[in-house]
Design an enzyme around this catalytic site. Structure first.
Site, mmCIF file in Angstrom:
data_model
loop_
_atom_site.group_PDB
_atom_site.id
_atom_site.type_symbol
_atom_site.label_atom_id
_atom_site.label_comp_id
_atom_site.label_asym_id
_atom_site.label_seq_id
_atom_site.Cartn_x
_atom_site.Cartn_y
_atom_site.Cartn_z
ATOM 1 N N HIS A 219 1.136 -1.030 0.106
ATOM 2 C CA HIS A 219 0.396 -0.129 0.560
ATOM 3 C C HIS A 219 0.658 1.018 -0.146
ATOM 4 C CE1 HIS A 219 -3.400 2.648 0.792
ATOM 5 N NE2 HIS A 219 -1.971 3.265 1.910
ATOM 6 N N SER A 220 0.683 1.841 -0.924
ATOM 7 C CA SER A 220 1.039 3.397 -0.864
ATOM 8 C C SER A 220 2.629 3.362 -0.839
ATOM 9 C CB SER A 220 0.503 4.719 0.721
ATOM 10 O OG SER A 220 0.600 5.816 0.567
#
Length: 343
Positions: A219-220
């Site tokens: 994620h991210s």
């Protein structure tokens, strides 16, 4: 030199005065006259007599000094350490020269804090008015968000500034002993970057696992860390990883200089569920030639992993079946086909 000289001059004067004071009224008048004369003598002005102008360079190069690979200040031409008594019998002038060099050293250390240590210069007070006196501090990017550690460095008083322990040590010894930089780098090394952490975990754990199918959900910033892992361990990742699900990843294959073979592998084996108001799994346009991008079914960055949860596991299942039958995952093929048609 001039300070010791002035003390030699003053001592016999005061001794003579002490002897004169033992006499009569005439001697007392002479003593008063001597006191008045001495009070008018400006010793600082005497020291300035025959002194060169206090006009000094404003760069290290102007002083003909530079820091070598060991962080030691050395003369550019001779390789010798800094010389304080540049002009004999001119202590005041030498001191002013030393102070001018010190101001340049301060700016040099500030540059090292920002460029080498990646610290940010923050003005304080944060809500200061235009006419209010201001100062500043230096802090790392994650100083206020890192949940594990925070180290605060406070220097002493005097001429030292942020990032310094002692200016004299910087000039006469080296940057390591005189600045706070070794403390800052050690703290950063112990904390480690996400990229370094991912590489360490891969080398010491994932690479040694017996699993035939390894899946990543990143994620991210985790997506950036995964791309960096691929750059450092491309062959190993390709042989062991079956599929990679990214959720609103901030990676950039151009800025990270990912090679063509990495980009091609990502197009076939990765999918990025990005924040979007479009329905889940709807194709989303991308300007980068890497993995397909589809909607996570939410425009909230922090919810992209949760909202794409069912699609991610379907993607993994398809990837496993495709690997077993030497075919590519249906979702990846579909997304890739859409991107190809759009291009």
């Amino acid at each position: 030199m001039s300070i010791s000289l002035s003390s030699l001059i003053l001592c016999p004067v005061w001794i003579s005065m002490a002897q004169i004071q033992q006499g009569g009224p005439d001697e007392k008048e002479k003593t008063t006259a001597l006191k008045d004369l001495l009070s008018r003598i400006d010793l600082d002005e005497l020291m300035k007599k025959d002194e060169p102008p206090l006009d000094f360079p404003d760069t290290l190069e102007g002083f003909e000094y530079a820091f070598n690979e060991k962080g030691q200040l050395r003369h550019i031409k001779t390789g010798e350490p800094f010389v304080f008594n540049y002009r004999e019998d001119l202590h005041r002038w030498n001191q002013k020269r030393y102070e001018a060099l010190g101001e340049i050293i301060t700016k040099y250390v500030y540059e090292l804090l920002e460029k080498n240590c990646n610290l940010k210069k923050i003005s304080i007070p944060v809500d200061a008015t235009e006419s209010e006196p201001k100062s500043f501090i230096f802090m790392s990017e994650d100083a206020l968000t890192n949940p594990q550690k925070l180290m605060v460095l406070i220097h002493g008083s005097g001429v030292v500034r942020a990032g310094q322990w002692a200016r004299r040590l910087i000039i006469n010894e080296d940057l390591d002993s005189g600045t706070q930089i070794p403390f800052i780098k050690r703290a950063m090394d112990e904390n480690g970057s996400p990229e370094e952490h991912a590489l360490y975990v891969w080398d010491h754990f994932i690479a040694k696992s017996a699993a035939e199918n390894v899946y990543f959900v990143a994620h991210s910033y985790g997506g950036l860390a995964f791309v960096e892992l691929m750059i450092q361990r491309e062959a190993d990742v390709k042989s062991k990883v079956t599929a990679v699900a990214l959720t609103d990843s901030v990676h950039n294959v151009w800025h990270q200089e990912a090679g063509k073979t990495i980009r091609e592998w990502m197009r076939e084996n990765c999918c990025n569920w990005v924040s979007s108001s479009e329905p889940l799994d709807t194709s989303v346009e991308s300007m980068l030639p890497d993995c397909p991008r589809v909607s996570a079914g939410t425009d909230r960055h922090e919810l992209t992993s949760w909202k794409s949860f069912p699609s991610i596991f379907r993607f993994f299942a398809e990837a496993s079946e495709a690997k077993a039958s030497s075919l590519k995952p249906a979702m990846t093929r579909r997304s890739h086909r859409i991107k190809h048609e759009e291009l």
